[in-house]
Motif scaffolding. Structure first.
Motif, mmCIF file in Angstrom:
data_model
loop_
_atom_site.group_PDB
_atom_site.id
_atom_site.type_symbol
_atom_site.label_atom_id
_atom_site.label_comp_id
_atom_site.label_asym_id
_atom_site.label_seq_id
_atom_site.Cartn_x
_atom_site.Cartn_y
_atom_site.Cartn_z
ATOM 1 N N VAL A 1 1.066 -1.394 -0.179
ATOM 2 C CA VAL A 1 -0.209 0.226 0.309
ATOM 3 C C VAL A 1 0.824 1.140 -0.396
ATOM 4 C CG1 VAL A 1 -1.923 -1.295 0.519
ATOM 5 C CG2 VAL A 1 -0.542 -0.228 2.385
ATOM 6 N N ILE A 2 0.225 2.400 -0.548
ATOM 7 C CA ILE A 2 0.748 3.946 -0.432
ATOM 8 C C ILE A 2 0.094 4.830 1.110
ATOM 9 C CG2 ILE A 2 1.126 5.903 -1.630
ATOM 10 C CD1 ILE A 2 3.048 3.303 -3.139
ATOM 11 N N ILE A 3 1.403 4.659 1.395
ATOM 12 C CA ILE A 3 1.406 6.427 2.155
ATOM 13 C C ILE A 3 1.790 7.181 2.073
ATOM 14 C CG2 ILE A 3 0.662 6.268 5.083
ATOM 15 C CD1 ILE A 3 0.865 3.846 5.560
ATOM 16 N N THR A 4 0.675 8.861 2.280
ATOM 17 C CA THR A 4 1.131 9.736 1.567
ATOM 18 C C THR A 4 0.822 10.569 2.964
ATOM 19 O OG1 THR A 4 -0.775 10.753 0.654
ATOM 20 C CG2 THR A 4 0.714 10.063 -1.336
ATOM 21 N N CYS A 5 1.748 12.034 3.045
ATOM 22 C CA CYS A 5 1.931 12.788 4.239
ATOM 23 C C CYS A 5 2.214 13.673 3.428
ATOM 24 C CB CYS A 5 2.134 12.129 5.916
ATOM 25 S SG CYS A 5 3.752 12.490 5.175
ATOM 26 N N ASN A 6 2.166 15.139 4.077
ATOM 27 C CA ASN A 6 2.831 16.531 3.470
ATOM 28 C C ASN A 6 4.161 16.135 4.389
ATOM 29 O OD1 ASN A 6 0.159 17.219 2.421
ATOM 30 N ND2 ASN A 6 -0.438 18.574 4.364
ATOM 31 N N PRO A 7 4.844 17.175 3.215
ATOM 32 C CA PRO A 7 6.509 16.479 3.983
ATOM 33 C C PRO A 7 6.744 17.192 4.973
ATOM 34 C CG PRO A 7 6.357 16.929 1.624
ATOM 35 C CD PRO A 7 4.634 17.707 1.798
ATOM 36 N N ASP A 8 5.800 18.317 5.801
ATOM 37 C CA ASP A 8 6.728 19.375 7.151
ATOM 38 C C ASP A 8 5.370 18.560 8.406
ATOM 39 O OD1 ASP A 8 3.369 19.650 6.584
ATOM 40 O OD2 ASP A 8 4.440 22.035 7.017
#
Length: 150
Positions: free
Chosen positions: A100-107
């Motif tokens: 699976v892919i999990i994304t988040c904001n860089p900060d």
């Protein structure tokens, strides 16, 4: 993809309870999705949420990820999001997903730490196109992590 029913799923210190299912909308790029509430184990105290999106649409793979989570501020710092990810690993397997892919904001360093804690691998930082409904003035880039499910 067929959405299933799940009873209360328990793990270390928390339970997750199926709150809502959505069959998605292919024309809008919305995937079928489970939305769970995260509760302190054995109580009705909701401390956050975790969502699991099925399928590999461009939007999921590149910008919003298969997994989304949030923990109420007063409960942060106890790795509850990582514990919830480990609980839904069985649902991911149940749907024969190998990664699976999990994304988040860089900060969002807390979310990045969660990804590292569960063993997800950092892939890259991508720009979100302004034409995407995942784009906002507060969300112009996403870190992408890959979590291999074993």
């Amino acid at each position: 993809m067929e959405l299933r029913n799940y009873e209360v799923l328990s793990g270390e210190e928390i339970d997750i309870v199926l709150h809502k299912k959505s069959s998605g909308d292919i024309l809008k790029g919305w995937s079928p999705e489970y939305k769970f509430q995260i509760l302190l184990q054995g109580t009705d105290t909701v401390i956050g949420y975790i969502n699991l999106r099925l399928g590999d649409s461009e939007k999921v793979i590149n910008y919003i990820g298969h997994i989304g989570y949030g923990i109420d501020e007063q409960y942060r710092g106890s790795k509850f999001a990582a514990k919830a990810c480990n609980i839904i690993r069985e649902i991911i397997k149940d749907h024969s997903m190998k990664k699976v892919i999990i994304t988040c904001n860089p900060d969002n360093y807390a979310s990045r730490k969660i990804c590292e804690t569960i063993g997800a691998t950092f892939i890259e930082i991508v720009d979100i196109p302004e034409t995407s409904d995942a784009y906002s003035t507060n969300e112009t880039q996403k870190c992408r992590y890959e979590w291999i499910i074993q």
